[in-house]
Every structure is written in structure tokens, then in C-alpha cells.
Design a protein around this motif. Structure first.
Motif, PDB file in Angstrom:
ATOM      1  N   ALA A   8       0.837  -1.209   0.000  1.00 12.63           N
ATOM      2  CA  ALA A   8       0.000   0.000   0.000  1.00 12.63           C
ATOM      3  C   ALA A   8       0.867   1.252   0.000  1.00 12.63           C
ATOM      4  N   GLY A   9       1.891   1.230  -0.865  1.00 18.98           N
ATOM      5  CA  GLY A   9       2.693   2.433  -1.090  1.00 18.98           C
ATOM      6  C   GLY A   9       2.062   3.193  -2.262  1.00 18.98           C
ATOM      7  N   PHE A  10       2.874   3.940  -3.010  1.00 21.57           N
ATOM      8  CA  PHE A  10       2.337   4.725  -4.138  1.00 21.57           C
ATOM      9  C   PHE A  10       1.654   3.824  -5.169  1.00 21.57           C
ATOM     10  N   SER A  34      -0.996  -5.232   3.471  1.00 18.17           N
ATOM     11  CA  SER A  34       0.263  -4.532   3.721  1.00 18.17           C
ATOM     12  C   SER A  34       0.811  -4.932   5.077  1.00 18.17           C
ATOM     13  N   ASP A  35       2.139  -5.050   5.162  1.00 21.49           N
ATOM     14  CA  ASP A  35       2.736  -5.362   6.473  1.00 21.49           C
ATOM     15  C   ASP A  35       2.973  -4.089   7.276  1.00 21.49           C
ATOM     16  N   ASN A  36       2.676  -2.948   6.680  1.00 15.05           N
ATOM     17  CA  ASN A  36       2.771  -1.681   7.421  1.00 15.05           C
ATOM     18  C   ASN A  36       1.360  -1.083   7.490  1.00 15.05           C
ATOM     19  N   PRO A  37       0.836  -0.807   8.684  1.00 17.86           N
ATOM     20  CA  PRO A  37      -0.520  -0.266   8.771  1.00 17.86           C
ATOM     21  C   PRO A  37      -0.611   1.208   8.359  1.00 17.86           C
ATOM     22  N   SER A 123      21.229   5.436   6.182  1.00 15.03           N
ATOM     23  CA  SER A 123      20.252   5.409   5.080  1.00 15.03           C
ATOM     24  C   SER A 123      18.973   6.140   5.479  1.00 15.03           C
ATOM     25  N   VAL A 124      18.124   6.390   4.485  1.00 16.01           N
ATOM     26  CA  VAL A 124      16.850   7.088   4.741  1.00 16.01           C
ATOM     27  C   VAL A 124      15.698   6.342   4.062  1.00 16.01           C
ATOM     28  N   TYR A 125      15.796   5.012   3.972  1.00 15.26           N
ATOM     29  CA  TYR A 125      14.763   4.256   3.266  1.00 15.26           C
ATOM     30  C   TYR A 125      13.493   4.062   4.083  1.00 15.26           C
ATOM     31  N   GLY A 282       5.815  -0.467  -9.856  1.00 12.93           N
ATOM     32  CA  GLY A 282       6.703   0.301  -8.976  1.00 12.93           C
ATOM     33  C   GLY A 282       8.080  -0.310  -8.805  1.00 12.93           C
ATOM     34  N   ASP A 283       8.648  -0.136  -7.617  1.00 13.72           N
ATOM     35  CA  ASP A 283      10.028  -0.577  -7.356  1.00 13.72           C
ATOM     36  C   ASP A 283      10.187  -2.095  -7.491  1.00 13.72           C
ATOM     37  N   ALA A 284       9.071  -2.825  -7.447  1.00  8.10           N
ATOM     38  CA  ALA A 284       9.138  -4.296  -7.487  1.00  8.10           C
ATOM     39  C   ALA A 284       9.447  -4.845  -8.881  1.00  8.10           C
ATOM     40  N   ALA A 290      14.699   5.578 -13.633  1.00  7.19           N
ATOM     41  CA  ALA A 290      14.747   5.741 -12.175  1.00  7.19           C
ATOM     42  C   ALA A 290      13.475   5.228 -11.519  1.00  7.19           C
ATOM     43  N   LYS A 291      13.645   4.586 -10.390  1.00  4.98           N
ATOM     44  CA  LYS A 291      12.512   4.079  -9.620  1.00  4.98           C
ATOM     45  C   LYS A 291      11.994   5.219  -8.747  1.00  4.98           C
ATOM     46  N   THR A 292      10.794   5.681  -9.024  1.00  5.06           N
ATOM     47  CA  THR A 292      10.258   6.823  -8.282  1.00  5.06           C
ATOM     48  C   THR A 292       8.812   6.550  -7.851  1.00  5.06           C
TER      49      THR A 292
HETATM   50  C1  LIG Z   1      14.447   9.294   0.864  1.00  4.59           C
HETATM   51  C2  LIG Z   1      13.664   9.019  -0.371  1.00  4.59           C
HETATM   52  C3  LIG Z   1      13.390  10.066  -1.229  1.00  4.59           C
HETATM   53  C4  LIG Z   1      12.631   9.835  -2.383  1.00  4.59           C
HETATM   54  N1  LIG Z   1      12.323  10.894  -3.181  1.00  4.59           N
HETATM   55  C5  LIG Z   1      11.465  10.706  -4.212  1.00  4.59           C
HETATM   56  C6  LIG Z   1      10.987  11.822  -4.950  1.00  4.59           C
HETATM   57  O1  LIG Z   1      11.340  12.965  -4.692  1.00  4.59           O
HETATM   58  N2  LIG Z   1      10.097  11.594  -5.949  1.00  4.59           N
HETATM   59  C7  LIG Z   1       9.678  10.335  -6.247  1.00  4.59           C
HETATM   60  O2  LIG Z   1       8.843  10.195  -7.153  1.00  4.59           O
HETATM   61  N3  LIG Z   1      10.138   9.251  -5.584  1.00  4.59           N
HETATM   62  C8  LIG Z   1      11.013   9.406  -4.560  1.00  4.59           C
HETATM   63  N4  LIG Z   1      11.452   8.328  -3.845  1.00  4.59           N
HETATM   64  C9  LIG Z   1      11.173   6.962  -4.339  1.00  4.59           C
HETATM   65  C10 LIG Z   1       9.793   6.468  -3.975  1.00  4.59           C
HETATM   66  O3  LIG Z   1       9.488   6.704  -2.622  1.00  4.59           O
HETATM   67  C11 LIG Z   1       9.695   4.973  -4.298  1.00  4.59           C
HETATM   68  O4  LIG Z   1      10.067   4.774  -5.642  1.00  4.59           O
HETATM   69  C12 LIG Z   1       8.254   4.532  -4.086  1.00  4.59           C
HETATM   70  O5  LIG Z   1       7.955   4.567  -2.703  1.00  4.59           O
HETATM   71  C13 LIG Z   1       7.996   3.125  -4.645  1.00  4.59           C
HETATM   72  O6  LIG Z   1       6.643   2.845  -4.460  1.00  4.59           O
HETATM   73  P1  LIG Z   1       6.094   1.343  -4.431  1.00  4.59           P
HETATM   74  O7  LIG Z   1       4.621   1.450  -4.243  1.00  4.59           O
HETATM   75  O8  LIG Z   1       6.621   0.592  -5.588  1.00  4.59           O
HETATM   76  O9  LIG Z   1       6.782   0.660  -3.138  1.00  4.59           O
HETATM   77  P2  LIG Z   1       6.829   1.112  -1.617  1.00  4.59           P
HETATM   78  O10 LIG Z   1       6.564   2.561  -1.441  1.00  4.59           O
HETATM   79  O11 LIG Z   1       8.108   0.560  -1.101  1.00  4.59           O
HETATM   80  O12 LIG Z   1       5.612   0.316  -0.955  1.00  4.59           O
HETATM   81  C14 LIG Z   1       5.666  -1.071  -0.751  1.00  4.59           C
HETATM   82  C15 LIG Z   1       4.463  -1.527   0.069  1.00  4.59           C
HETATM   83  O13 LIG Z   1       4.486  -2.951   0.152  1.00  4.59           O
HETATM   84  C16 LIG Z   1       4.360  -3.362   1.508  1.00  4.59           C
HETATM   85  N5  LIG Z   1       5.049  -4.661   1.640  1.00  4.59           N
HETATM   86  C17 LIG Z   1       6.341  -4.952   1.360  1.00  4.59           C
HETATM   87  N6  LIG Z   1       6.601  -6.265   1.595  1.00  4.59           N
HETATM   88  C18 LIG Z   1       5.405  -6.808   1.996  1.00  4.59           C
HETATM   89  C19 LIG Z   1       5.024  -8.123   2.390  1.00  4.59           C
HETATM   90  N7  LIG Z   1       5.872  -9.157   2.419  1.00  4.59           N
HETATM   91  N8  LIG Z   1       3.737  -8.324   2.766  1.00  4.59           N
HETATM   92  C20 LIG Z   1       2.841  -7.287   2.767  1.00  4.59           C
HETATM   93  N9  LIG Z   1       3.159  -6.036   2.414  1.00  4.59           N
HETATM   94  C21 LIG Z   1       4.435  -5.795   2.017  1.00  4.59           C
HETATM   95  C22 LIG Z   1       4.996  -2.215   2.303  1.00  4.59           C
HETATM   96  O14 LIG Z   1       4.578  -2.193   3.658  1.00  4.59           O
HETATM   97  C23 LIG Z   1       4.449  -1.025   1.503  1.00  4.59           C
HETATM   98  O15 LIG Z   1       3.118  -0.766   1.890  1.00  4.59           O
HETATM   99  C24 LIG Z   1      12.192   8.518  -2.692  1.00  4.59           C
HETATM  100  C25 LIG Z   1      12.477   7.454  -1.821  1.00  4.59           C
HETATM  101  C26 LIG Z   1      13.196   7.697  -0.663  1.00  4.59           C
HETATM  102  C27 LIG Z   1      13.488   6.545   0.276  1.00  4.59           C
END
Ligand SMILES: Cc1cc2nc3c(=O)[nH]c(=O)nc-3n(C[C@H](O)[C@H](O)[C@H](O)COP(=O)(O)OP(=O)(O)OC[C@H]3O[C@@H](n4cnc5c(N)ncnc54)[C@H](O)[C@@H]3O)c2cc1C
Length: 372
Positions: A8-10, A34-37, A123-125, A282-284, A290-292
Motif C-alpha cells: 500500500a505504497g504509491f 500490507s505489512d505496514n498499517p 540510510s533514509v529508506y 513500482g520498485d518491485a 529511475a525508480k520513483t
Molecule cells: C528518501 C527518499 C526520497 C525519495 N524521493 C522521491 C521523490 O522525490 N520523488 C519520487 O517520485 N520518488 C522518490 N522516492 C522513491 C519512492 O518513494 C519509491 O520509488 C516509491 O515509494 C515506490 O513505491 P512502491 O509502491 O513501488 O513501493 P513502496 O513505497 O516501497 O511500498 C511497498 C508496500 O508494500 C508493503 N510490503 C512490502 N513487503 C510486503 C510483504 N511481504 N507483505 C505485505 N506487504 C508488504 C509495504 O509495507 C508497503 O506498503 C524517494 C524514496 C526515498 C526513500
């Protein structure tokens, strides 16, 4: 039909909202795990080590948000997927069946892929790692050598530039002078973001007397030194190195998926190359560029639209990569880079200063206002 979203990220949040708008709830069920509430607006993590932001202003609880939308929210950790049988196995033993699956589980830093890096770099992840970094940054004293860098294979280079300029601004404010060295595997600084982007970063590096090396890789970290492949050994008492990414643990435990370090290959439609009813966003996934958060957001929407198209037996849409970067530059505001394909061709632009900084804050406010 049951559509399940993992994450439940972006990516996951936007996929869920799109499905809820487009599907009839009496015929289809949407579940999100999601593993994060909490939702974390991760771009704002960059300000946490420098006391420029508070956590409650860029996070919100997910359950009430999904309850309002009639979407079932399950707080659990996925342990494996069985794609032949269309089910997910969770940490507590719960089994969740799906007709369609959207994988939006993001990626993790793969510290072990660089020899000696694990445990060495700040780190700041995540919120917790950004708070640990805050402690380390607060302990810095005059003249301590700092190394900031981007190791080979990292797909979100912007974070290192943001950290560099935010740290520089923080130290300036305390009147602490530390020699900073920056390195990157990119052929030039801020590669792929256009000439103006590179020129602006070079100008700022020179102004702040930051030494840099481009087109280098890290051989190892040992004894308080970063060993680069150009023969340089950089001493540090504080370091911030972006590592390559890997997929989440459950990908490694899910036998039915081919992957590269847990990152999943997809077709242009964002379907898994192996399973037509599984989408990866997304990042997966392994989409280049770039992964954003912006890319994850757009891919989440497209995956949801393509599920609706599959249900309606219509042709699926292909993903068009758009670049939108908003990079924080400490005391110098921020930089916006746009590279978007529109009906009239490509829309391009680079703007520096306070406006992109305000825009980044506005994106965060938009998420908080719209979804919390
Ligand atoms: C410091 C920082 C600055 C950034 N700056 C920018 C920026 O300026 N602009 C921009 O566009 N992007 C930026 N990004 C990148 C952006 O945040 C990531 O690319 C984006 O969060 C990816 O989204 P996602 O939904 O793919 O994954 P994530 O945001 O990582 O979400 C993953 C989700 O999956 C859940 N999850 C993971 N494993 C499991 C599991 N086993 N079971 C259940 N749930 C699970 C997590 O809890 C979470 O809810 C930045 C990132 C960081 C860390």
C-alpha cells in the motif's frame, strides 16, 4: 472476481483507488494487504535526519482510508505466492485466493551485494533508518571526513544528491566544516536528467567545494575506507552509500516466479512475463529508468485499468515512461525535471529554486489531504 493487491505504497494505493472507481462492488471484491498499517510519503524521509519535518505530517493510517472506500484492508506479511493455484500465503498461515493480483511490494536495499557495506552506511529508506541517521548526523564534529555515494546498480540515484545537499546545509547551519567526497557509477553527475540538470549539480558541487568521482564502482568497504575501482581509497567517519535493490523476501520463496535478485520482469502491459493475471508495479518490477513514487503511482493506475480491460475483453494498454524528478538541494531550494510524452511530442523542462521545493511539499499535502 477477487482482485488482491500486495503493498500500500504509491503503487498499491493508486491501484486500489482506480479499481474502486472503475468496478461494480456487487460483482467484484478488492483486497489490499500490507505489512505496514501506515502510508508513508517516502520522499519526505529525506528531511527527517535534519529536523526539517515531523513524521505525523507525512504518514497516515491505512485502515480508515480503505474502510471509507469499501476496500478490505488486511494487515499481514505475505510469505509466498502460489501462482499456479492463484493464492497467497501470509505470515499467520492465512491463505488468500485471487483472480487477479497486483504486486506493489516495493524493493529493499541489498547491502550484502557490496562487500563490507552492510552496517556501515547510514540510510533514509524507512522512518527508523532515517531516525538512526539523524542521531549519527547530530554527532558529527569539525573536520570529520564524509563520503556520500551511489554504488553500481542503484536505481534511485536522486536520494544521494538530496542527502548530500541537505547534509551540507545542516552542517553549515551548525558552522561545522567537514570535507565531503561524492562518488557515483553514473558516467556524469545526475546522468539521464538532461544537460541543465548535470550543469546545475556541477555548479553546486564546485560552490560547496565537494570533490567528486563519476563512472566508478565500489570494490569493498574496509577499515573505515571506501575502495573504488579507480584506485582511490576514501576515508570516512560518516558515510551514506546507496546500494543496489533486491525484491522482498516472499519473491525468493515463491517458486513460480523468475526474477533477478527478487526484481520481477514484466511485459509493457505490466503483466508478469509468466502469469497474465499477475501485474507488477513500482520498485518491485524491472522497468528501466529511475525508480520513483511518480512511476509507481502511474503504474498502479495502469495495472488497475488493464485488469478492467481484461475483464471487459478489451486490448490492454502499454506503459509509457515519463520522468518527473523533484530533487531537494538543501539551502538552494530544489530542481524540477520533466520529460513527458504528450500528444504534441515530448514536453521537457528543468526549473531550479524555491518553486520545485514548494511543489514537492504540495505533492505530500495532496496525498495527506486526499487519502488520510
Ligand atoms: C528518501 C527518499 C526520497 C525519495 N524521493 C522521491 C521523490 O522525490 N520523488 C519520487 O517520485 N520518488 C522518490 N522516492 C522513491 C519512492 O518513494 C519509491 O520509488 C516509491 O515509494 C515506490 O513505491 P512502491 O509502491 O513501488 O513501493 P513502496 O513505497 O516501497 O511500498 C511497498 C508496500 O508494500 C508493503 N510490503 C512490502 N513487503 C510486503 C510483504 N511481504 N507483505 C505485505 N506487504 C508488504 C509495504 O509495507 C508497503 O506498503 C524517494 C524514496 C526515498 C526513500
Amino acid at each position: 472476481m477477487r482482485i488482491v493487491i500486495i503493498g500500500a505504497g504509491f503503487g498499491g494505493l493508486n491501484a486500489a483507488v482506480t479499481l474502486q472507481k472503475k468496478l461494480n462492488p456487487s460483482q467484484h471484491e478488492i483486497l489490499i494487504i500490507s505489512d505496514n498499517p501506515q502510508f508513508v510519503f517516502r520522499p519526505s524521509l529525506i528531511w527527517l535526519p535534519f529536523h526539517k519535518h515531523s513524521i505525523d505530517r507525512f504518514t497516515f493510517p491505512l485502515r480508515p482510508t480503505f474502510e471509507k472506500m469499501d476496500i478490505t484492508f488486511i494487515e499481514n506479511r505475505v510469505q509466498a505466492i502460489k501462482p499456479k493455484k492463484n493464492y497467497i500465503l501470509c505470515k499467520n498461515g492465512e491463505i488468500i485466493h485471487y483472480d487477479f493480483l497486483i504486486l506493489a511490494s516495493g524493493a529493499s536495499p541489498d547491502w550484502r551485494r557490496i562487500k563490507g557495506l552492510e552496517g556501515e552506511s547510514s540510510s533514509v529508506y524507512t522512518i527508523s533508518s532515517a531516525l538512526k541517521t539523524r542521531k549519527k548526523v547530530e554527532e558529527l564534529t569539525e573536520n570529520e571526513p564524509i563520503v556520500i555515494g551511489i554504488a553500481q546498480g542503484n536505481p534511485n540515484q536522486g536520494i544521494a544528491y538530496e542527502f548530500l545537499f541537505e547534509l551540507d546545509a545542516f552542517l553549515n547551519k551548525q558552522d561545522i566544516k567537514c570535507p565531503i567526497t561524492f562518488f557515483t557509477y553514473e558516467k556524469k553527475l545526475f546522468e539521464g536528467k538532461g544537460k541543465k540538470g548535470t550543469a546545475r549539480i556541477e555548479e553546486l558541487m564546485a560552490k560547496k567545494q565537494i570533490k567528486w568521482y563519476c563512472d566508478v564502482s565500489v570494490k569493498k568497504i574496509r577499515g573505515g575506507h571506501v575502495y573504488l575501482n579507480n584506485g582511490k581509497h576514501l576515508p570516512y567517519s560518516f558515510t551514506h552509500i546507496l546500494p543496489p535493490y533486491k525484491g522482498k523476501e516472499f519473491v525468493f520463496s515463491s517458486k513460480g516466479f523468475k526474477h533477478d535478485h527478487g526484481i520481477l520482469p514484466v511485459k509493457e502491459t505490466l503483466q508478469s512475463v509468466q502469469w497474465d493475471n499477475v501485474f507488477v508495479v513500482g520498485d518491485a518490477n524491472d522497468i528501466k529508468g529511475a525508480k520513483t513514487g511518480r512511476a509507481a503511482e502511474q503504474q498502479g493506475i495502469l495495472a488497475a485499468e488493464n485488469i478492467v480491460k481484461q475483464l471487459n475483453h478489451e486490448p490492454l494498454l502499454s506503459y509509457q515512461h515519463e520522468q518527473l524528478f523533484l530533487t531537494e538541494l538543501g539551502n538552494e531550494g530544489a530542481m524540477l525535471i520533466l520529460n513527458k510524452l504528450n500528444d504534441n511530442g515530448i514536453l521537457k523542462g528543468t526549473i531550479s529554486g524555491i518553486f520545485p521545493h514548494l511543489l514537492k511539499r504540495a505533492f505530500e499535502k495532496y496525498y495527506m489531504f486526499k487519502y488520510s
